[in-house]
Scaffold this motif. Sequence first.
Motif, short mmCIF file in Angstrom:
data_model
loop_
_atom_site.label_atom_id
_atom_site.label_comp_id
_atom_site.label_asym_id
_atom_site.label_seq_id
_atom_site.Cartn_x
_atom_site.Cartn_y
_atom_site.Cartn_z
N ASP A 108 3.86 41.95 -21.17
CA ASP A 108 2.59 42.59 -21.52
C ASP A 108 1.51 41.54 -21.78
O ASP A 108 0.55 41.42 -21.04
N ALA B 31 -0.73 34.61 -14.65
CA ALA B 31 -1.47 35.83 -14.97
C ALA B 31 -1.02 37.06 -14.18
O ALA B 31 -0.97 38.16 -14.74
N SER C 85 0.11 41.98 -18.14
CA SER C 85 -0.98 42.95 -18.24
C SER C 85 -2.25 42.31 -18.78
O SER C 85 -3.35 42.57 -18.27
N SER C 86 -2.12 41.50 -19.83
CA SER C 86 -3.28 40.84 -20.45
C SER C 86 -2.94 39.37 -20.70
O SER C 86 -1.83 39.06 -21.14
N THR D 147 -7.22 37.35 -10.55
CA THR D 147 -6.63 37.57 -11.87
C THR D 147 -7.72 37.98 -12.85
O THR D 147 -8.19 37.20 -13.67
N THR D 148 -8.12 39.25 -12.79
CA THR D 148 -9.20 39.76 -13.63
C THR D 148 -8.73 40.14 -15.03
O THR D 148 -9.53 40.57 -15.85
N ASN D 149 -7.43 39.99 -15.29
CA ASN D 149 -6.87 40.33 -16.61
C ASN D 149 -6.89 39.14 -17.57
O ASN D 149 -6.25 39.17 -18.61
N GLN E 292 -8.78 36.33 -20.09
CA GLN E 292 -9.91 35.97 -20.94
C GLN E 292 -9.71 34.53 -21.43
O GLN E 292 -8.59 34.15 -21.78
#
Length: 312
Positions: free
Chosen positions: A51, A68, A72-73, A96-98, A100
């Motif tokens: 996750d 990534a 999920s995050s 990989t837009t998940n 930060q």
Amino acid sequence: MSTNAPFSQEKTFSTYNQAQGEAYANLRPEYHPSIYQMIIDHHISTGGGLDILLDIGCGPGIATHALAPRFSSVFGLDPSEGMIATARTHSKGKQTTNVQFNVSTAEDLGSNLSPPIQDATVDLIISANAAHWFNMPAFWSSAARVLKPGGTVALWAPCKPAIHLSTPNAAAIQAAMEKIQAEYLAPFYEPGNLLTHSRYTELPLPWSLDAPIAAFDKDTFFRREWGVEEAFFDREPVLSMDQMEKMMAVGSPVTRWREANPDAAGTEGDVARIFRRTMEKLLHEAGVEEGKEFIRGGSMGVLLMVKKGKGE
């Protein structure tokens, strides 16, 4: 060694601006995909989930983006604003837009963020080539807090740089490199640099601390070492003399040497230039023509994996 002794506070990469971060990102090679697969396989086989991933000391986000797609995050954390700015720039256009990227230390592990990383929510914590700069007692304490039961910490790093045996006159070049390091760079090695040279054998682990952290399971501890002839990076670099000199420049001991010797930096008296000229001479002695000099690099490496107990 007392694990409560002052740790080796990182003073070089943590102060990087974005331009320095970009130079670092352009010169650091990718890790071999088998390392990532080994981490995921061990993590899953010992009950880990997919996750949330934290990459600590993420730098420009090389390892962050590599892992990534499995999660999920994903959070990439680094104490350097310049490195985080670089990581964010390099994220543009990636799938990989998940992911930060945020400024945070290994000791805080995102507790300074808004919202903060929540307790017992993280499945996997990774750190590539950075754990030797952590305050390990504080890091392990924070890792125990944010990890889920059965979560994993994976720490890996390249160790001593080496010259691949396929390089002409490799043994002489390796000896010359070690001699120059001893004569010029030894005073600029921090304890963290020495931890990598010893392949993390002295890196404090949760059960070796003066105040052990019981949340982690010593029985499932995993350690893997790579020799110079094994694939630790995705591609062992074949470097021209210009590339070799630039790669040396992003090493923290060379950076500190240049800060202490500003008049010599970039001249024939620069430690990287001295090594270059020595290398060129040894390659010429082996029959390499002028203008065709190259080396093939290699690196020993190590991976440590520590599990949080499932009953915690």
